[in-house]
Design an enzyme around this catalytic site. Structure first.
Site, short mmCIF file in Angstrom:
data_model
loop_
_atom_site.label_atom_id
_atom_site.label_comp_id
_atom_site.label_asym_id
_atom_site.label_seq_id
_atom_site.Cartn_x
_atom_site.Cartn_y
_atom_site.Cartn_z
N CYS A 106 -4.36 -27.28 21.13
CA CYS A 106 -3.39 -26.29 20.65
C CYS A 106 -2.74 -25.49 21.77
O CYS A 106 -1.70 -24.88 21.57
CB CYS A 106 -4.05 -25.35 19.65
SG CYS A 106 -4.58 -26.15 18.13
N GLN A 137 -12.35 -27.67 13.58
CA GLN A 137 -11.88 -26.29 13.63
C GLN A 137 -12.35 -25.47 12.44
O GLN A 137 -12.61 -24.27 12.56
CB GLN A 137 -10.35 -26.28 13.72
CG GLN A 137 -9.67 -27.03 12.59
CD GLN A 137 -8.18 -27.15 12.80
OE1 GLN A 137 -7.58 -26.34 13.50
NE2 GLN A 137 -7.56 -28.16 12.21
N ARG A 187 5.76 -15.87 3.67
CA ARG A 187 5.82 -15.79 2.21
C ARG A 187 6.04 -14.34 1.79
O ARG A 187 5.18 -13.48 1.97
CB ARG A 187 4.51 -16.32 1.61
CG ARG A 187 4.25 -17.79 1.95
CD ARG A 187 3.03 -18.31 1.20
NE ARG A 187 2.78 -19.71 1.50
CZ ARG A 187 1.88 -20.15 2.39
NH1 ARG A 187 1.14 -19.27 3.05
NH2 ARG A 187 1.71 -21.43 2.61
N SER A 194 -3.72 -21.16 9.79
CA SER A 194 -2.36 -21.42 10.26
C SER A 194 -1.72 -22.52 9.43
O SER A 194 -2.39 -23.38 8.87
CB SER A 194 -2.37 -21.80 11.73
OG SER A 194 -3.21 -22.93 11.96
N HIS A 206 2.20 -23.14 12.96
CA HIS A 206 1.55 -23.55 14.20
C HIS A 206 1.90 -25.01 14.52
O HIS A 206 1.12 -25.92 14.23
CB HIS A 206 0.04 -23.36 14.04
CG HIS A 206 -0.78 -23.75 15.23
ND1 HIS A 206 -0.27 -23.90 16.51
CD2 HIS A 206 -2.12 -24.03 15.32
CE1 HIS A 206 -1.26 -24.26 17.33
NE2 HIS A 206 -2.38 -24.34 16.63
N CYS A 215 -6.86 -20.17 21.12
CA CYS A 215 -8.02 -21.06 21.07
C CYS A 215 -7.54 -22.50 21.09
O CYS A 215 -6.45 -22.83 20.64
CB CYS A 215 -8.85 -20.78 19.82
SG CYS A 215 -7.94 -20.91 18.27
N GLY A 240 -8.96 -26.89 21.13
CA GLY A 240 -10.01 -27.85 20.91
C GLY A 240 -10.88 -28.01 22.14
O GLY A 240 -10.40 -27.92 23.28
#
Length: 385
Positions: free
Chosen positions: A89, A159, A214, A240, A341, A371, A373
Site C-alpha cells: 500500500c 490485513q 457518503r 478503506s 484507497h 501501513c 503489507g
C-alpha cells in the site's frame, strides 16, 4: 546540502468500485495525471530522468512496467524511462522516496513520482491468487516457505486479521471505530463542498470529484453491518474503500529549478521506512513515526498536519493513542474510509492532499505515513515553502 523540491502534484478524482473510472485502462489513468503535471509545471518532459510509479498486483493491464506504459500512453518522450515499485500500500510513497533520493544524491535533477491502481479491474491480491492456483497453493506468497513457517507458524497473514489484532491490543471498540469512520466521511464531504480539493484534482471526463464519501451515512447504518470476520469488530464501514485512481508529482534539484525556471512549493525534509510484526502487519506507522521524528530532531507537536492512511479505523486510532497527536491535525479532509484507497496511487494521493492543505492553512511541516503489507511503514516529512 542538496535539496529535493516538490514542484507540483496532481491526482485524479478517486473512483469507487464499478464507478466512473472503473473501465479506464490503468495506463490511461496514469497518462492523465502525467499530462496534467507536465503542463502545469511547464518543465521540459525530455529533461525528466526517470518516472517512478507505485502499483501492486501488476498483472493484466497493470503488467509490463506500468510506469513506462503510462508515460508513453501520455505521448511523452520515448527516451525517458520508467520503473514500477511495489511496497504494497505504500508503493507510491516509496516512489517519492526513490525519486527524492535520486535528487538528493546528486545523480538526478528532475524525476517524476506517482502511482496508479484500478482495483475495479484487478482486485487486491489477484496476482498472488492467480499465480498460486495452478500450483495447487492456497496461501499465496507464504505457502510452502519452510523459513516463514518456522518463524511465524500458521498464523493468518492478512490485513483483516492484522486490523483485528490492533483493535484488541489497543482496546478500540467497534463504536469508537464507527465514530471515527463517520468523522472521515463528514470531513471529506466538507472538503469537497468547500472546494479544498479543487486545485489538486484533475477531472477525468465526467468524473470531476471523489466518488467515495457518503453524505447520508450514519452511526445507525454502520451499527447494522455484519463484521468482516465472524466475532470480530471490523465492518466494511470502518475499512478503506476499493478504488481506482492515479496521482503524480514532480521532484527537482536546485539546479533543475534554476535551469527550468520552476517554482518549488515544498521540500523533502525527511524520509525513512521501518518494519515490525508482519502478522499484526498494520501497526508499523507507530514505531516508524517515532523513528522518523527522532531522526529529524522533531516532536509530534512540530507537525502541523498529518496524513495517515485509513486502511482501517484502528490503524489511525492506535497511532493517535501512541503518538499523542492532535486529532484535529490528522486527516483533516477525511481519509481512505471516505475517499478510497487505490493501493498503488494512495501514497502520492495523500502527499498531494497534504501539500495543498499545508498551503491552504499556512502550515509549515506535514507528516505522512501509511501501513503496508509485510508490517512496514514509510514516513515522509515535507516542509512547505
Amino acid at each position: 546540502m542538496s535539496e529535493a523540491y516538490i514542484v507540483d502534484a496532481v491526482r485524479t478524482p478517486v473512483g469507487k468500485k464499478g464507478g466512473g473510472l472503473s473501465a479506464v485502462h490503468p495506463a490511461d489513468l496514469g497518462a492523465h495525471v502525467l499530462t496534467a503535471l507536465m503542463a502545469r509545471t511547464g518543465a521540459d518532459p525530455a529533461a525528466v530522468e526517470d518516472v517512478v510509479f507505485g502499483c501492486l498486483d501488476t498483472v493484466g493491464p497493470q503488467a509490463g512496467d506500468i510506469a513506462r506504459t503510462c508515460w508513453l500512453a501520455a505521448g511523452l518522450p520515448e527516451e525517458v524511462p520508467g520503473v514500477t515499485v511495489d511496497r504494497q500500500c505504500g508503493s507510491s510513497q516509496q516512489a517519492v522516496h526513490f525519486a527524492a533520493q535520486g535528487v538528493l544524491s546528486g545523480t538526478q535533477d528532475l524525476v517524476v513520482a506517482g502511482g496508479v491502481q484500478n482495483m475495479s479491474q484487478i482486485p487486491i491480491a489477484f496476482a498472488s491468487r492467480q499465480a498460486a492456483a495452478p500450483l495447487g497453493l492456497t496461501d499465496g506468497p507464504f505457502a510452502g516457505s519452510e523459513g516463514w513457517r518456522a518463524r511465524y507458524g500458521a498464523a493468518p497473514v492478512n490485513q483483516f486479521h492484522g486490523a483485528e489484532l490492533i483493535a484488541a491490543k489497543w482496546q478500540i471498540s467497534r463504536e469508537e471505530m464507527e465514530e471515527f469512520a463517520l468523522r472521515s466521511h463528514r470531513r471529506a464531504v466538507r472538503a469537497i463542498d468547500e472546494g479544498r480539493f479543487g486545485r489538486e484534482v484533475v477531472a477525468y471526463g465526467d468524473v470531476t470529484t471523489d466518488e467515495g464519501p457518503r453524505r447520508t451515512t450514519s452511526l445507525e447504518k454502520m451499527a447494522g453491518l455484519p463484521p468482516v470476520v465472524e466475532g470480530g469488530r471490523l465492518t466494511a464501514a470502518v475499512s478503506s474503500q476499493v478504488s481506482d485512481g492515479a496521482a503524480a508529482m514532480l521532484l527537482a534539484s536546485e539546479r533543475a529549478v534554476a535551469d527550468h525556471g520552476l517554482t518549488p512549493r515544498a521540500r523533502i525534509h525527511h524520509l525513512s521506512v521501518r518494519g515490525e510484526d508482519p502478522i499484526r502487519m498494520l501497526s508499523a506507522p507507530i514505531p516508524a513515526t517515532a523513528y522518523a521524528l527522532k531522526k529529524a530532531g522533531m516532536s509530534i507537536g512540530d507537525i502541523d498536519l498529518t496524513e495517515i492512511n485509513e486502511a482501517f479505523a484502528p490503524v489511525v486510532l492506535a497511532w493517535l493513542k501512541e503518538t499523542g497527536a492532535d486529532p484535529e491535525r490528522v486527516n483533516v479532509n477525511g481519509g481512505a474510509i471516505a475517499l478510497g484507497h487505490p493501493l498503488g496511487a494512495t501514497g502520492v494521493r495523500l502527499m498531494t492532499t497534504l501539500l495543498h492543505e499545508l498551503e491552504r492553512t499556512g502550515g509549515r511541516f506535514g507528516l505522512q505515513t501509511m501501513c503496508e503489507g509485510g508490517g512496514q511503514a514509510n514516513v515522509t516529512i515535507i516542509e512547505r515553502l
